[in-house]
Design a protein around this motif. Structure first.
Motif, mmCIF file in Angstrom:
data_model
loop_
_atom_site.group_PDB
_atom_site.id
_atom_site.type_symbol
_atom_site.label_atom_id
_atom_site.label_comp_id
_atom_site.label_asym_id
_atom_site.label_seq_id
_atom_site.Cartn_x
_atom_site.Cartn_y
_atom_site.Cartn_z
ATOM 1 N N ASP A 96 -2.058 -1.841 8.940
ATOM 2 C CA ASP A 96 -1.313 -3.097 9.002
ATOM 3 C C ASP A 96 -0.351 -3.189 7.829
ATOM 4 N N THR A 97 -0.721 -2.531 6.711
ATOM 5 C CA THR A 97 0.054 -2.566 5.481
ATOM 6 C C THR A 97 0.134 -1.160 4.905
ATOM 7 N N ALA A 98 1.291 -0.816 4.363
ATOM 8 C CA ALA A 98 1.454 0.425 3.608
ATOM 9 C C ALA A 98 2.128 0.062 2.291
ATOM 10 N N TYR A 99 1.639 0.660 1.215
ATOM 11 C CA TYR A 99 2.129 0.351 -0.125
ATOM 12 C C TYR A 99 3.066 1.444 -0.621
ATOM 13 N N VAL A 100 4.260 1.046 -1.020
ATOM 14 C CA VAL A 100 5.245 1.958 -1.597
ATOM 15 C C VAL A 100 4.978 1.995 -3.099
ATOM 16 N N ILE A 101 4.637 3.199 -3.633
ATOM 17 C CA ILE A 101 4.189 3.273 -5.025
ATOM 18 C C ILE A 101 5.026 4.202 -5.900
ATOM 19 N N GLY A 102 6.195 4.603 -5.440
ATOM 20 C CA GLY A 102 7.106 5.329 -6.319
ATOM 21 C C GLY A 102 7.310 6.782 -5.976
ATOM 22 N N GLY A 103 8.059 7.416 -6.794
ATOM 23 C CA GLY A 103 8.769 7.033 -7.970
ATOM 24 C C GLY A 103 10.058 6.263 -7.702
#
Length: 169
Positions: A96-103
C-alpha cells in the motif's frame, strides 16, 4: 495505487549526505523512528545507497533503481529501471506504501511523484555532496512537527492547487 513517501534526514542547509555517509554524528532517536517507519514496507533506493546498506538492509523489500546493475545477491532486492517500474514492483509486492529513501538523485527523480514526505530536520548546517531536492511550498502542507533532541520530525502531505489534500488516507 501505491502511496509513495519520501523519507530523509536533512540538515538546515539541505545536505543529506557526504560520500555515502551521514555528515553529522549519529542520532539514535532518528535512526530508531526511521527504521520503525520503513520496517514492514518496500523501500525504493539507488544502487549506491543499496550497496551502503547491504549489512543491514532496510524495509521488507528493496526496489533498487540502477542503470548498470539489474540483479542483486539479496533475496529481498528487486531491480527497477525508472519510477514507473519501481511503482509496478511495489504494486506486485502487494504494498500500500513504498518509502523512497535515497540517495539524492533518487529523491530528485521521485519528488514530482511522492504523496508524502517524512523529513528529519537535523539541526545545524553540514558539508556534504548530496542535497535533498527543492520543492514548491504551495504544493505541500506541514501536517505534523515533532521536536526531538538534535532534530525535528516533519510530516508533509501533497495538496492540490485548491488546497485540498491529495495524499492517500
Amino acid at each position: 495505487m501505491v502511496e509513495l513517501v519520501s523519507v530523509a534526514a536533512v540538515a538546515d542547509n539541505g545536505v543529506i549526505g557526504d560520500d555515502g555517509e551521514l555528515p553529522w554524528p549519529s542520532i539514535p532517536a532518528d535512526k530508531e523512528q526511521y527504521r520503525a517507519r520503513i520496517a514492514n514496507d518496500p523501500v525504493i533506493l539507488g544502487r549506491k545507497t543499496f550497496d551502503s546498506m547491504r549489512d543491514d538492509l532496510p524495509g521488507a523489500a528493496q526496489i533498487v533503481l540502477s542503470r548498470s546493475v539489474d540483479s542483486f545477491d539479496a533475496a529481498t532486492a528487486h531491480h527497477a529501471a525508472d519510477v514507473e517500474a519501481a511503482v509496478a514492483v511495489a504494486e506486485s509486492l502487494g504494498a500500500d506504501t513504498a518509502y523512497v529513501i535515497g540517495g539524492g538523485k533518487i529523491y530528485e527523480l521521485f519528488q514530482p511523484h511522492v504523496d508524502r514526505m517524512a523529513l528529519s530536520r537535523v539541526h545545524g548546517s553540514y558539508d556534504g555532496d548530496s542535497q535533498y531536492p527543492e520543492w514548491d511550498a504551495a504544493d505541500w502542507e506541514l501536517v505534523e512537527s515533532t521536536a526531538y533532541d538534535r532534530f525535528t520530525l516533519e510530516e508533509w502531505v501533497r495538496v492540490d492547487r485548491d488546497g485540498a489534500d491529495t495524499g492517500a488516507a
